[in-house]
Design a protein around this motif. Structure first.
Motif, PDB file in Angstrom:
ATOM      1  N   UNK A  30       0.823  -1.215   0.000  1.00 28.39           N
ATOM      2  CA  UNK A  30       0.000   0.000   0.000  1.00 28.39           C
ATOM      3  C   UNK A  30       0.856   1.263   0.000  1.00 28.39           C
ATOM      4  N   UNK A  31       2.163   1.077  -0.097  1.00 24.83           N
ATOM      5  CA  UNK A  31       3.109   2.192  -0.275  1.00 24.83           C
ATOM      6  C   UNK A  31       3.063   3.181   0.889  1.00 24.83           C
ATOM      7  N   UNK A  32       3.169   2.655   2.116  1.00 24.80           N
ATOM      8  CA  UNK A  32       3.340   3.540   3.263  1.00 24.80           C
ATOM      9  C   UNK A  32       4.535   3.045   4.072  1.00 24.80           C
ATOM     10  N   UNK A  33       5.050   3.897   4.930  1.00 23.24           N
ATOM     11  CA  UNK A  33       6.199   3.536   5.750  1.00 23.24           C
ATOM     12  C   UNK A  33       5.817   2.423   6.722  1.00 23.24           C
ATOM     13  N   UNK A  34       6.674   1.433   6.864  1.00 23.89           N
ATOM     14  CA  UNK A  34       6.376   0.286   7.727  1.00 23.89           C
ATOM     15  C   UNK A  34       6.160   0.716   9.173  1.00 23.89           C
ATOM     16  N   UNK A  49      -8.355   7.373   5.580  1.00 23.65           N
ATOM     17  CA  UNK A  49      -9.399   6.744   4.753  1.00 23.65           C
ATOM     18  C   UNK A  49      -8.802   6.028   3.552  1.00 23.65           C
ATOM     19  N   UNK A  50      -7.861   6.673   2.878  1.00 23.22           N
ATOM     20  CA  UNK A  50      -7.251   6.056   1.701  1.00 23.22           C
ATOM     21  C   UNK A  50      -6.474   4.808   2.090  1.00 23.22           C
ATOM     22  N   UNK A  51      -5.816   4.833   3.249  1.00 20.11           N
ATOM     23  CA  UNK A  51      -5.070   3.663   3.704  1.00 20.11           C
ATOM     24  C   UNK A  51      -6.005   2.486   3.952  1.00 20.11           C
ATOM     25  N   UNK A  52      -7.171   2.753   4.545  1.00 22.53           N
ATOM     26  CA  UNK A  52      -8.145   1.681   4.784  1.00 22.53           C
ATOM     27  C   UNK A  52      -8.592   1.071   3.457  1.00 22.53           C
ATOM     28  N   UNK A  53      -8.843   1.942   2.465  1.00 26.33           N
ATOM     29  CA  UNK A  53      -9.274   1.452   1.158  1.00 26.33           C
ATOM     30  C   UNK A  53      -8.195   0.588   0.518  1.00 26.33           C
ATOM     31  N   UNK A  54      -6.941   1.017   0.616  1.00 20.85           N
ATOM     32  CA  UNK A  54      -5.840   0.259   0.022  1.00 20.85           C
ATOM     33  C   UNK A  54      -5.605  -1.052   0.767  1.00 20.85           C
ATOM     34  N   UNK A  55      -5.730  -1.019   2.084  1.00 22.91           N
ATOM     35  CA  UNK A  55      -5.587  -2.245   2.888  1.00 22.91           C
ATOM     36  C   UNK A  55      -6.653  -3.255   2.493  1.00 22.91           C
ATOM     37  N   UNK A  56      -7.905  -2.783   2.389  1.00 21.67           N
ATOM     38  CA  UNK A  56      -9.001  -3.681   2.028  1.00 21.67           C
ATOM     39  C   UNK A  56      -8.771  -4.310   0.667  1.00 21.67           C
ATOM     40  N   UNK A  57      -8.334  -3.494  -0.271  1.00 20.70           N
ATOM     41  CA  UNK A  57      -8.096  -4.009  -1.628  1.00 20.70           C
ATOM     42  C   UNK A  57      -6.968  -5.026  -1.631  1.00 20.70           C
ATOM     43  N   UNK A 105     -17.783   1.889  -0.057  1.00 21.88           N
ATOM     44  CA  UNK A 105     -16.530   2.595   0.192  1.00 21.88           C
ATOM     45  C   UNK A 105     -16.746   4.104   0.084  1.00 21.88           C
ATOM     46  N   UNK A 106     -17.394   4.530  -0.988  1.00 22.05           N
ATOM     47  CA  UNK A 106     -17.610   5.961  -1.202  1.00 22.05           C
ATOM     48  C   UNK A 106     -18.501   6.559  -0.123  1.00 22.05           C
ATOM     49  N   UNK A 107     -19.524   5.820   0.292  1.00 24.60           N
ATOM     50  CA  UNK A 107     -20.403   6.308   1.348  1.00 24.60           C
ATOM     51  C   UNK A 107     -19.634   6.470   2.657  1.00 24.60           C
ATOM     52  N   UNK A 108     -18.761   5.509   2.967  1.00 30.99           N
ATOM     53  CA  UNK A 108     -17.957   5.590   4.188  1.00 30.99           C
ATOM     54  C   UNK A 108     -17.016   6.791   4.157  1.00 30.99           C
ATOM     55  N   UNK A 339      -8.410  12.914  -3.492  1.00 36.38           N
ATOM     56  CA  UNK A 339      -7.379  12.097  -2.867  1.00 36.38           C
ATOM     57  C   UNK A 339      -7.888  11.115  -1.840  1.00 36.38           C
ATOM     58  N   UNK A 340      -9.182  10.778  -1.888  1.00 32.64           N
ATOM     59  CA  UNK A 340      -9.766   9.868  -0.911  1.00 32.64           C
ATOM     60  C   UNK A 340      -9.669   8.405  -1.335  1.00 32.64           C
TER      61      UNK A 340
END
Length: 379
Positions: A30-34, A49-57, A105-108, A339-340
């Protein structure tokens, strides 16, 4: 209310275990710092929010399963399928689930869509056919188009309905054996039509599905036969609604003042309403314009004038078209621009590669520079 920081972290750790993925692997994916991921998983900071979306995917779970305190509402379907069409239905439901997950996802993330026409229609007594007819009159009146002709092109017709009703409309070239389905999940309402069938059938199916959605028929998963094939009350009502919505009775009666329908007039009416010969014949009979013999005579018509009626070529080209739900697309683009969400959910919705979509969405200056660089060797 949203889940606590601790519950979210627990759910993500459980999903990581199920997927067999380490913290470092997830951070890279997900391209974030460990260390940032480690702090979020230990409850020291919130997930964005974006991190949650990327984690879920990445972990192949739904955003809703991570964020919701309660069990998610079931996807409520009214499916229009012929018997023994499991592959077709499975394909349709897989695509539908993608739409529903994106909506959640969009509603959240704060990009919910408010339906333009909310609430159930007025209660109407009578047979299912009478109820459907009355509902079509109600809706046309509400839209301010009592006897007007809707746009002939399916794309224009869909755009109008999405904007005025707040219902998402999609067309997919699904496998044979399925006409369409309707979905109601929370505030998300979708009519999905198989573009592999004839354009006139697509149009009628779309109206049929809207009838299901407006009356709340989609309360459980239902697998039905084709649009014209099954005779239960819900299907009869939806068919009557579709016929009345597409071909308003008063306008149709005014078109045939003497009760005789020539082939030239049939061709004109087919071009006006965008329906099949059968649908027109039965509608003329049901509103009392012609008798049963006249209905059967129209059904047997086959002339060059009818075959080459206005709109016929666009009908033929409409087979196999793809159209993603417009309201859903608008919300996804808005979330991406802010950017969400990443480009991946948007690319998945459009069935394109992420890199290709990124290039299309790039600022003009960047795109122009890339284009210029590609031309330099030839200059």
């Amino acid at each position: 209310m949203p889940v606590s920081r601790e519950i979210l972290a627990d759910r993500i750790r459980a999903a990581m275990t199920e997927a067999g993925m380490t913290q470092q692997q997830l951070a890279d994916a997900i391209d974030i710092d460990a260390s940032a991921l480690s702090r979020a998983l230990s409850g020291q900071r919130n997930f964005k929010s974006l991190e949650v979306a990327l984690v879920a995917e990445t972990l192949r779970v739904s955003v809703q399963s991570l964020l919701s305190e309660q069990e998610q509402p079931a996807v409520l379907l009214a499916a229009r399928a012929q018997p023994d069409t499991t592959p077709a239905l499975a394909s349709a439901l897989a695509r539908t689930e993608e739409y529903v997950e994106l909506d959640r996802l969009l509603a959240d993330l704060g990009f919910a869509w408010a339906a333009a026409l909310g609430g159930a229609p007025e209660e109407v007594a009578g047979s299912p056919h009478q109820q459907g007819e009355a509902l079509s009159v109600q809706l046309r009146s509400q839209l301010g188009v009592a006897d007007e002709v809707f746009p002939y092109e399916l794309s224009d017709f869909s755009d109008l309905l999405e904007k005025r009703l707040g219902i998402d409309i999609g067309f997919e070239p699904l496998p044979a054996g399925l006409d369409g389905l309707s979905v109601s999940s929370g505030g998300f309402r979708l009519a999905l039509v198989n573009s592999g069938i004839s354009a006139t059938r697509q149009r009628f199916t779309l109206a049929h599905e809207i009838g299901h959605l407006l009356t709340g028929d989609s309360q459980v998963l239902r697998i039905d036969e084709n649009v014209f094939g099954r005779k239960n009350p819900d299907e009869e009502r939806a068919n009557a609604f579709a016929a009345g919505f597409l071909m308003p009775a008063n306008a149709l009666k005014d078109s045939v003042p003497r009760g005789y329908v020539s082939e030239d007039l049939v061709a004109e009416l087919l071009s006006r309403y965008g329906v099949s010969l059968d649908a027109l014949a039965f509608r003329l009979h049901n509103v009392g314009v012609i008798d049963a013999a006249g209905r059967d005579r129209i059904r047997s018509m086959s002339s060059t004038r009818i075959a080459l009626r206005t709109g016929r070529t666009s009908d033929l080209q409409a087979r196999g078209d793809r159209r993603v739900p417009g309201n859903l697309l608008y919300r996804a683009v808005e979330a991406y621009v802010q950017g969400k969400i990443s480009v991946k959910p948007l690319a998945k919705l459009l069935s394109v590669e992420s890199d290709q979509l990124l290039d299309e969405l790039a600022p003009y200056r960047r795109r122009d520079r890339k284009a210029t660089e590609s031309l330099e060797p030839a200059l």
